[in-house]
Design an enzyme around this catalytic site. Structure first.
Site, PDB file in Angstrom:
ATOM      1  N   GLU A 133     111.777 101.584   4.749  1.00 28.65           N
ATOM      2  CA  GLU A 133     113.201 102.248   5.005  1.00 28.65           C
ATOM      3  C   GLU A 133     114.164 101.229   5.535  1.00 28.65           C
ATOM      4  O   GLU A 133     115.304 101.519   4.712  1.00 28.65           O
ATOM      5  CB  GLU A 133     112.769 103.376   6.153  1.00 28.65           C
ATOM      6  N   GLY A 183     111.761 107.422   9.447  1.00 29.75           N
ATOM      7  CA  GLY A 183     110.730 107.422   8.423  1.00 29.75           C
ATOM      8  C   GLY A 183     109.250 107.350   8.922  1.00 29.75           C
ATOM      9  O   GLY A 183     108.577 107.058   7.898  1.00 29.75           O
ATOM     10  N   GLY A 223     112.730  94.754  15.242  1.00 30.57           N
ATOM     11  CA  GLY A 223     112.479  94.202  16.496  1.00 30.57           C
ATOM     12  C   GLY A 223     111.617  93.046  16.856  1.00 30.57           C
ATOM     13  O   GLY A 223     111.099  92.347  15.743  1.00 30.57           O
ATOM     14  N   GLY A 224     111.289  92.544  18.008  1.00 28.70           N
ATOM     15  CA  GLY A 224     110.734  91.241  18.130  1.00 28.70           C
ATOM     16  C   GLY A 224     109.146  91.308  17.668  1.00 28.70           C
ATOM     17  O   GLY A 224     108.721  90.289  16.957  1.00 28.70           O
ATOM     18  N   GLY A 277     109.048  97.622  10.823  1.00 31.17           N
ATOM     19  CA  GLY A 277     109.981  98.141  11.528  1.00 31.17           C
ATOM     20  C   GLY A 277     110.909  96.981  11.966  1.00 31.17           C
ATOM     21  O   GLY A 277     110.909  95.884  11.409  1.00 31.17           O
TER      22      GLY A 277
END
Length: 462
Positions: free
Chosen positions: A255, A353, A232-233, A230
């Site tokens: 995704e 997703g 982000g940090g 995914g």
């Protein structure tokens, strides 16, 4: 359905281009009261046309506007022009930070979807769009406009609209892949835009808690895995740890394509040669990240962008083999239900997703999925620290991933596998990765709920 089947002969391409040219103001001028319009996806949301449309707000009434992930830092212009939603009804299938701000303001609505179903949703479940607007890269000599780093659900929208108007942006990176262009004979208008730079995402630095969570995951990743990460940090730090590890021969099927993959590629970890399908390809349905990421994607045959109904298809994901899916969530209850979308009644974001990759990873041979959350958070409203492993999800919370699908839950205190575990075994495992300050109370609540080793009977309150 407005898409013609025949392509324009190459000799007539430039003539047709000139005949369809219009200004952003002329394009926005085609919107009338009562219309249903779509303004694009992610990096392809129109900018100049939307600015022109915002200036017409007072002239219009009851215009439904659909988008997916407005990724620029400011609230969308049409919402700034219409703070009380008197002219536009704006909805999005996945709220970003700026859209969440508008949602709190009261003029932005969420459209619940399962991301892989978006094309069919737009084609068969939404009213016919009067106009679909989108950004595209400059036309090639054959009359094709590349859709840039986003394919996602575009073709479902195209199949259910009366008119398509494109806004050309020279800064949109070109991608290789599947269904990633639209031909000039399939569009009704062309606006040469002001070439707004693509929106970038600067991931925050991972916190100490997130770093520990990442360490708990990396130990469970094996050579040859196909990874979905995914944004982000936290996931970027996962990518950093993998890059520094002995793990090798990884693949990408995801995704959202993010900077973590660039870090893995630079470290020589990302070969894509162990994937059972699409060998040698970085497969994704949309990309967002840094300028360096976009430069890497641009006209790179290693990239394979594709429609979300393919990329997020559970069987396609599983076919990659040995899939490792890593995503964040907001709350987990002692049944193993996962909320990744809301804080009580306050909407945060869509499921995307997540469920598709949780299911696809487990279905793949040797695959694993990880849903990750810090064990606690500080609640500014109450002024107290609260556990994010909780007896039951709070009122209004959304179950994004049902307990039957969850594989691993990860906090800074460990990673626990819930697959094949009964209710009390699940509760015990989840308590073991909760913050120590909350474990005793969680055990007490589990006993009352009838999901503890000593009792399967629910204790009814007096």
């Amino acid at each position: 359905m407005s898409l013609p089947k025949l392509f324009t002969p190459m000799g007539q391409v430039q003539e047709e281009y000139k005949s369809k040219l219009m200004t952003a103001e002329e394009a926005a001028g085609q919107v009338e009261s009562g219309m249903q319009i779509h303004i694009g996806l992610m990096n392809g949301v129109v900018v100049d046309i939307q600015n022109a449309l915002a200036k017409r707000a007072e002239e219009l009434k009851d215009v439904t506007v659909v988008a997916t992930m407005w990724s620029y830092p400011d609230i969308p212009p049409i919402l700034q022009a219409d703070p009380k939603a008197e002219h536009f009804h704006y909805c999005s299938t996945h709220l970003t930070r700026s859209e969440r701000a508008a949602n709190k303001q009261g003029n932005c609505w969420f459209l619940p979807v399962q991301f892989r179903e978006n094309p069919k949703l737009h084609e068969t479940c939404r009213p016919e769009y009067d106009i679909a607007f989108l950004q595209v890269a400059p036309m090639d000599k054959s009359g094709n406009f590349n859709l840039g780093p986003t394919v996602a659900e575009y073709w479902g929208i195209f199949k259910n609209c009366k008119k398509i108007i494109v806004e050309v942006n020279e800064n949109l990176c070109l991608t290789h892949g599947l269904q990633n262009y639209i031909n000039i004979n399939q569009v009704d208008g062309i606006v040469e835009g002001s070439n707004t730079p693509m929106p970038t995402i600067a991931a925050k630095e991972a916190t100490d808690v997130e770093k520990k969570m990442a360490e708990n995951i990396v130990d469970l990743i094996e050579d040859g895995s196909t990874v979905q990460i995914g944004t982000g940090g936290f996931p970027n730090y996962v990518g950093k740890l993998i890059a520094e590890s002995d793990i090798k021969d990884l693949g990408c099927h995801t995704e959202m394509f993010v900077d973590a993959y660039l870090a893995l590629y630079k470290a020589g970890k990302l070969t894509n040669m162990n994937k059972k399908i699409n060998k040698g390809k970085m497969t994704f349905t949309f990309a967002q990240g840094s300028e360096e990421l976009y430069d890497w994607i641009d006209d790179n045959p290693m990239m394979q962008s594709g429609p979300v109904e393919y990329v997020n298809n559970v069987d396609v994901i599983a076919s990659c083999g040995q899939v490792v899916s890593i995503n964040s969530c907001l709350q987990v209850d002692l049944f193993g239900q996962v909320n990744s979308e809301s804080s009580g009644l306050q909407h945060i974001g869509g499921t995307g997703g997540q469920l598709d990759f949780v299911m696809g990873a487990f279905q793949s041979e040797g695959g694993k999925s990880f849903l990750c959350t810090p064990s606690t958070r500080f609640n500014k409203t109450t002024g107290k620290t609260e556990s994010l492993i909780m007896p039951t999800l709070p009122n209004g919370s959304i179950v994004s991933t049902p307990r039957s699908a969850v594989h691993y839950i990860v906090t800074e205190y460990g990673a626990v596998n819930l697959k094949g575990k009964n209710t009390y075994e699940r509760a015990e495992l989840l308590v073991s990765v909760a913050h120590p300050d909350f474990r005793e109370e969680l055990i007490h609540q589990a006993e009352k709920m009838g999901i503890w080793r000593t009792s399967s009977k629910v204790v009814k309150p007096r």
